[in-house]
Structure formats: structure tokens, C-alpha cells
Design an enzyme around this catalytic site. Structure first.
Site, PDB file in Angstrom:
ATOM      1  CG  ASP A  22       0.678  33.804  -1.437  1.00 43.91           C
ATOM      2  OD1 ASP A  22       1.237  34.685  -2.113  1.00 43.91           O
ATOM      3  OD2 ASP A  22       0.376  33.966  -0.253  1.00 43.91           O
ATOM      4  CG  ASN A  73      -4.549  34.482   9.963  1.00 43.03           C
ATOM      5  OD1 ASN A  73      -3.499  34.788   9.380  1.00 43.03           O
ATOM      6  ND2 ASN A  73      -5.510  33.797   9.377  1.00 43.03           N
ATOM      7  CG  HIS A 109      -1.846  34.109   6.446  1.00 44.77           C
ATOM      8  ND1 HIS A 109      -3.108  34.504   6.061  1.00 44.77           N
ATOM      9  CD2 HIS A 109      -1.013  35.049   5.937  1.00 44.77           C
ATOM     10  CE1 HIS A 109      -3.009  35.618   5.364  1.00 44.77           C
ATOM     11  NE2 HIS A 109      -1.755  35.965   5.267  1.00 44.77           N
ATOM     12  CD  GLU A 127      -5.723  31.910   5.999  1.00 42.35           C
ATOM     13  OE1 GLU A 127      -5.028  32.416   6.902  1.00 42.35           O
ATOM     14  OE2 GLU A 127      -6.556  32.555   5.343  1.00 42.35           O
TER      15      GLU A 127
END
Ligand code: GLP
Length: 231
Positions: free
Chosen positions: A63, A131, A133, A138
Site C-alpha cells: 500500500d 482496527n 485492517h 479498512e
């Protein structure tokens, strides 16, 4: 899924290095998916001091923020060169990074996905977001998602102290196509996501949980990240 809860960050990094080194020794022209973040730094320093021949590997990073200049100290391009690529004998032509300077981010992602299709990833390394991800997939990311242009969650922007609110990321399906996946997680703040991955069910609120279905998946955590698991 194979899970190893190691005693600390150093042991986790050493075990991950062992797996990567074995992969590259067995197949010198391996296609490796690399990740960024604090968690992988120990592993990268093992690789940098390994004296292994990296000249034939091809790499695809997971990413990148968008927009961001390659030379920006916060870019994943900068991170990879500083912490790994500048320290090993990799052929620069074999490095693939999503381009945070691309004029057309959508096209950039489509081209990247195509290139991965032609060079299937042998081993994908992953860190983990607090979280849940993976890459920048996400919560609520779809399991069929491919490499694409995404919005970051407020939580991620805050935790990563990011100036960008958007990013380019391999999708869940792109990651799931890798022949082998290794996920590293360190620290108490990753424990909830690890619990969802290992003891939960597939849940779009915790994207990492989609990896449960992968056939060749290794999870390495330190004690803190594994601290919420029933053992
Ligand atoms: C970023 C990256 C993720 C990475 C995560 C973990 O959000 N997009 O791919 O897994 O950071 O970072 P750290 O290892 O610093 O906790």
C-alpha cells in the site's frame, strides 16, 4: 492457519526472518509482498544482515498513501528504501511500489493489479492495523476487493499520524491470492484484532478475519498481541 505466540518482539522477528530466508533460498526468484510499519522493522534488520542473495526476487508493496511524493519521509516508498531496499542487493527494476504521485490513482491501481496477476505473489508479509485492517483495507472492505483507491478511517489517520486521508492498497482478494501469507502483530493494542482473527468468525468489521480461509497462513505474535486469546 498456524499460530505462534512468541515470547517477545525479537523472537517474533527472528522467526519471521527464518521463514522469509527459507523461501528465498528455496526459490531465489520468489515474488515477495512487503509491508510497512514498526512491526516489520526487526524482520527487515534481520534480512539486511543476512547476506542472502536478493538479486532475483521481485517485490510488490502492499500500500501507499495518496497523494504523497516518493521522497516524502512519510511515504512507504521512503520507508522501504531506508529500512530494506538500500541495504540489500535487490535489483531496483524488480521493486514494485504503488505510486503516490500517480496522476490517475484509479488507473495506477488497475495496472498494479494486472502486474501482480502476471507475477503471482509467493509470500505476502502483513502487519496489522489496530482496527483489524490489512494493507489499507479498512473495516467494511469487501472480500472480493482488488487493488484500489480508498479513504482511510479516522482511527487510522490518527494512529498513523497521517497527513493523507486517502491511500492506494492491494485488496483483500489480491492478498488472498498469495500462495503463502505471514502476518506479524506486536503489542497490546493489536490483541483485540488478533482475537477476532483467531477466535472469531469471518467479520467485515475486522478485515483481517477474512484471512482465516487462506490455506497457507502463518500468524506470528508476541505475548502482548496474543494476550486476549484463551489458551
Ligand atoms: C499501516 C499499514 C499497514 C500496517 C500497519 C501496521 O497502517 N497500512 O499495512 O500493517 O500500518 O503498522 P505498525 O506495524 O506500525 O503497527
Amino acid at each position: 492457519m498456524k499460530v505462534a505466540i512468541t515470547k517477545d518482539y525479537d523472537e517474533m522477528s527472528a522467526k519471521a526472518a527464518e521463514i522469509l530466508i527459507k523461501q528465498i533460498k528455496n526459490k531465489p526468484n520468489s515474488v515477495v509482498g512487503f509491508a510497512t510499519g514498526k512491526t516489520v522493522l526487526g524482520l527487515y534488520s534481520h534480512l539486511a544482515s543476512s547476506k542472502l542473495d536478493f538479486s532475483k526476487i521481485k517485490t510488490f508493496n502492499l500500500d501507499e498513501y495518496y497523494p504523497i511524493e516518493r521522497k516524502d519521509r512519510n511515504s512507504f516508498c521512503y520507508f522501504m528504501h531506508k529500512n530494506l531496499f538500500n541495504k540489500i542487493n535487490i535489483n531496483p527494476e524488480n521493486i514494485n511500489l504503488l505510486n503516490g504521485e500517480a496522476k490517475n490513482p484509479k488507473k495506477e491501481c488497475e495496472n498494479y493489479e494486472e502486474k501482480i496477476k502476471k507475477n503471482p505473489i509467493d509470500l505476502q508479509l502483513l502487519g496489522l492495523g489496530v482496527n483489524g485492517h490489512i494493507g489499507f483495507n479498512e473495516p467494511l472492505a469487501e472480500k472480493t476487493s482488488k487493488t484500489r483507491f480508498v479513504e482511510l478511517s479516522q482511527k487510522t489517520i490518527k494512529i498513523n499520524k497521517s497527513k493523507s486521508t486517502k491511500a492506494l492498497t492491494m485488496g483483500i482478494a489480491t492478498i488472498m491470492n498469495a500462495k503463502k501469507i505471514i502476518l506479524l502483530a506486536s503489542g497490546k493494542n493489536k490483541a483485540e484484532a488478533i482475537k477476532h482473527l483467531i477466535e472469531g468468525k469471518e467479520d467485515e468489521n475486522w478485515p483481517v478475519s477474512f484471512l482465516r480461509r487462506h490455506k497457507n497462513f502463518v500468524v506470528l505474535t508476541d505475548k502482548e498481541a496474543g494476550s486476549l486469546l484463551h489458551q
